[in-house]
Each structure stands twice: as C-alpha cells, then as structure tokens.
Design an enzyme around this catalytic site. Structure first.
Site, short mmCIF file in Angstrom:
data_model
loop_
_atom_site.label_atom_id
_atom_site.label_comp_id
_atom_site.label_asym_id
_atom_site.label_seq_id
_atom_site.Cartn_x
_atom_site.Cartn_y
_atom_site.Cartn_z
CG ASP A 99 7.95 4.15 -4.46
OD1 ASP A 99 7.00 4.96 -4.40
OD2 ASP A 99 7.90 3.08 -5.10
CD GLU A 121 4.67 -0.55 -1.32
OE1 GLU A 121 5.06 0.57 -1.66
OE2 GLU A 121 3.62 -1.05 -1.76
CD GLU A 135 8.12 6.90 -8.67
OE1 GLU A 135 8.95 6.77 -9.59
OE2 GLU A 135 7.06 7.53 -8.80
CG HIS A 216 0.06 7.50 -11.97
ND1 HIS A 216 0.98 7.90 -11.04
CD2 HIS A 216 -0.15 6.20 -11.72
CE1 HIS A 216 1.28 6.89 -10.24
NE2 HIS A 216 0.61 5.85 -10.63
NE ARG A 218 7.77 12.42 -11.33
CZ ARG A 218 7.61 13.72 -11.09
NH1 ARG A 218 8.18 14.60 -11.88
NH2 ARG A 218 6.90 14.14 -10.08
CG HIS A 248 -2.82 10.87 -11.96
ND1 HIS A 248 -2.16 12.06 -11.89
CD2 HIS A 248 -2.57 10.22 -10.80
CE1 HIS A 248 -1.53 12.13 -10.72
NE2 HIS A 248 -1.76 11.03 -10.05
N1 UDP Z 1 -6.96 4.60 -6.88
C1 UDP Z 1 -8.10 5.31 -6.50
N2 UDP Z 1 -8.81 5.97 -7.48
C2 UDP Z 1 -8.45 5.98 -8.79
C3 UDP Z 1 -7.28 5.26 -9.17
C4 UDP Z 1 -6.57 4.58 -8.19
O1 UDP Z 1 -8.47 5.33 -5.32
O2 UDP Z 1 -9.14 6.60 -9.60
C5 UDP Z 1 -6.19 3.91 -5.83
C6 UDP Z 1 -5.96 2.45 -6.08
O3 UDP Z 1 -6.94 1.68 -5.43
C7 UDP Z 1 -4.59 2.18 -5.50
C8 UDP Z 1 -3.92 3.53 -5.53
O4 UDP Z 1 -4.91 4.50 -5.81
O5 UDP Z 1 -4.63 1.76 -4.16
C9 UDP Z 1 -2.85 3.57 -6.61
O6 UDP Z 1 -2.41 4.85 -6.74
P1 UDP Z 1 -1.57 5.33 -7.98
O7 UDP Z 1 -1.84 4.45 -9.13
O8 UDP Z 1 -1.85 6.80 -8.12
O9 UDP Z 1 -0.08 5.23 -7.47
P2 UDP Z 1 0.99 4.04 -7.38
O10 UDP Z 1 0.36 2.90 -6.68
O11 UDP Z 1 1.42 3.73 -8.79
O12 UDP Z 1 2.11 4.65 -6.58
#
Ligand code: UDP
Length: 383
Positions: A99, A121, A135, A216, A218, A248
C-alpha cells in the site's frame, strides 16, 4: 531470452522488499520468465539493507528519495519515473506489493499502458481512509486496477469480495512476510553471525524482560508520537524491564524521541536493525509495542504478544487469534496495557501462545505459480 514473458517487480521501501524478496526468488526459480526488478528507493538506507541480505541487485534503481518530500511531489516523480521504466522495459505484467505510494503509482502507470497488474498482499482494509493514511487509499486504488489479487488471508479475501472484485481473480496465498521470516530464521539458526550484533544487548539486559518498540506511522506523527514517547519514558521507569527501540530515521520520529525521552540505563535507542537482527530481536523480546504493519504479522508467528499503537488495524487476524491487542496512542492506556501484560502471568501466557494466522511460509511459491502460468498462457495466445 527475448521471447520469454517479462515480469517487472516494482518496490520502494523496506517492508516491500522484505515481502517481495521471496516472490522474486520464487519467480526466478519457476523458470521460463524474464524477471526484472525496479526499485524507487522511497527509503534508501533501509531498502538497501534488505536487498543486500536477500541477495537482490535491482535491475533498475530510480533512487527517488528526497529528504522531507511531500506526498504529491513523491507521487508525481514516481509516476513519470515508473512510466518511463515501463516504456523502456515493456513488461507483460507488473507486480506491486501492499500500500505504498510506489505500489499505487506503479499500478497506475501500468494501467495507463494497459499492462496487467498483480497485487501482493491484497485486500487489507481498515475501513477508514484516514487510518492508515494514505495507505488505505493507496491499496484500494491498486485493488481497483489489479487483475490478480494475492490475498494473505480469508479476511482479506472477504474484503475484496465485498468490493465486487471478480472472485476468480483472488488467490488466498498467506502473507509472504512469513516466508521471509521463516527463511531468515533458518539462516540465522545455521549462521548465528548474521544476527550476532544483538549479543551484547541480550547480555546487558539478561536479567530484564525486553520490550521491543517500533513506531513510524505517518498518522501518529505529531501528538500521537509525543504520547508514544511519554509512554515509553514511563515504562522505562520500571527496573524489571529493558526497552529495545530501533528507531525509524524519519525526523518526525527521531525529533520527538530526542525531545521527550532522555538517556536511561534500561533503554537502548538504536539505529534501525537490519532484517536478520530485527528477527533476532523479536525472538529475544518478551513483548512488542508497535504501530508497524509487518511487525504485527511477525510477532504472532514467534509467539510474542503485540500491543498495537493504533486505533484500527487492517490485520484483525492477530487480534482475533488473541496474540495482538489494539491499544491506541494514549500514553496512560499504553502504559496500563504494558503493565497488565508484565504483571499478569496468565494474561501474558494467553497472548503468547504461538499462533500464526498469516501464512505457512509457502505464499511466494503460490504467487509465482499463478503469475507464471498466466503469463505463459497470455504469451502463448499472442504467439
Ligand atoms: N524491520 C527491520 N528492522 C527494524 C524494524 C523493522 O528489518 O529495525 C522490519 C520488520 O521485520 C518488518 C518490516 O521491517 O518486516 C516492517 O517495516 P515497517 O514497520 O517500516 O513498515 P510497515 O510494515 O508498517 O509498512
């Protein structure tokens, strides 16, 4: 090579790379396809960490990241950039994930050229266009354009059906994040050096229960983030816990945390972890406090209770399974929910049973099979 059907996989952020690397590997293994990858690099450093661990060298790198860029500027640059790539590459199909702006614009640029789109997804919906923002609208746009919807769960399938998506175009595959998680966990098990950077943290906090925090989103920027910061500071007042907080790099996160959370012996604020280290952190921790989407899926698979600092979730499966709980961003509520989990052993055990509603680790193969078959059929019809 020239006559093989060509697939273009487009992504821009760390979570997209994590969820697509198993698909890219599976497509390459399927054979009979030309698989091209294009990254937009919405978040350069975090993306590159995953690419190098996953062994993926992008064929095209648009490097569109600009500090502090607005959504409309990003969207405009993505549209012209990805449009040019599609004109040069002339793929038979485009794959996008999730998204993000990259996914939404990738689908739109493909649509403008009548190139079919597969959505990995698909079908996640909060039902509120402001949460998560933007998103929820991004994924609805992709869902309107795509002709192959890879839904991770039955819940996601139902959401697509309610939007009158053609049922035969929906494939329930599980979430590829579980494929990535299992593959990476196995790699760490056979090569612990991959995540050994956390050994000093594990050693330092050996007598404490570790709380893993990520934030993180928004829509939490501003007052929500401040409230989260106050909650973290209060939780850190307990001397029986330690907080591991890979932060982040967005200034909307770091600025607030710098201002509202001081230095403390039991609080490790660290740079974002690379993926194997993050998986190791999930294994080490007692519970997870997050507003992330992907982490909500990973934590239940490892039997870790996850408190979600959001008002709604498009991933109700974890809540239904009892391993996730929505706690919002009110500081008092977050502190109360964390304390409840820390102090109520039975309540903790009830949430910590390893239950994984998000997939069996075979999602990427299912996706690759459907994509490969449809491409070979389409190109066969053209010949
Ligand atoms: N993740 C990572 N390192 C970190 C924090 C998260 O590799 O320090 C990975 C985590 O395993 C997951 C993904 O990043 O698979 C999640 O990303 P994020 O939280 O940035 O985005 P969202 O999933 O909310 O779109």
């Amino acid at each position: 090579m020239a006559n093989l059907p060509k697939i273009l996989v487009i992504f821009g952020t760390r979570p997209e790379a994590i969820k697509l690397f198993p698909v890219i590997h599976a497509l390459r293994q399927a054979g009979g396809l030309t698989v091209r990858t294009c990254v937009t690099a919405q978040h350069r450093d975090l993306l590159d960490q995953v690419l190098s661990i996953a062994g993926i060298v992008p064929d095209i790198d648009l490097d569109l990241m600009e500090p502090g860029q607005s959504l409309d500027r990003l969207t405009a640059r993505l549209l012209t950039g990805l449009g040019d790539v599609m004109d040069a590459e002339r793929p038979d199909r485009v794959i996008v994930q999730g998204d993000t702006a990259t996914a939404m614009v990738g689908a739109l640029a493909a649509y403008y050229r009548r190139i079919p789109v597969s959505h990995v997804e698909a079908g996640l919906r909060s039902g509120d266009i402001w949460q998560p923002w933007p998103e929820e609208v991004n994924r609805k746009i992709v869902g309107t354009i795509a002709d192959q919807h890879f839904a991770p769960t039955e819940t996601a399938t139902d959401a697509l059906r309610r939007e009158n998506v053609e049922p035969s175009s929906i494939h329930v595959t599980g979430n590829t994040v579980i494929d990535a998680l299992f593959a990476t966990r196995d790699r760490i098990a056979s090569d612990p050096a991959l995540a050994a950077g956390l050994d000093p943290v594990a050693h330092r906090f050996a007598d404490k229960r570790l709380i893993l925090v990520t934030t993180h989103r928004r829509e939490n920027f501003g007052s929500g983030m401040e409230s989260i910061a106050r909650a973290i500071a209060q939780i850190a007042d307990r001397d029986d816990v330690a907080i591991l907080f890979p932060m982040h790099p967005n200034p909307n996160v770091t600025g607030v945390m710098d201002r509202l959370i001081g230095e403390r012996g039991n609080l490790a604020r660290i740079d974002p972890l690379d993926y194997p280290h993050f998986i190791r952190a999930l294994e080490l921790c007692h519970l997870v406090l997050t507003d992330s989407g992907g982490v909500q899926e990973e934590a239940p698979a490892l039997g870790k209770p996850v408190l979600v600092m959001r008002e709604t979730t498009e991933r109700p499966e974890g809540v239904a399974a009892g391993t996730a709980k929505l706690v919002g961003t009110d500081a008092d509520r977050i502190v109360a929910e964390v304390s409840a989990l820390l102090d109520d052993a039975a309540g903790y055990r009830a949430m910590a049973h390893a239950h994984n509603p998000f997939g069996d680790g075979q999602a990427a193969n299912r996706i690759a099979n459907v994509v490969a078959r449809s491409l070979r059929d389409a190109v066969g019809r053209r010949a």
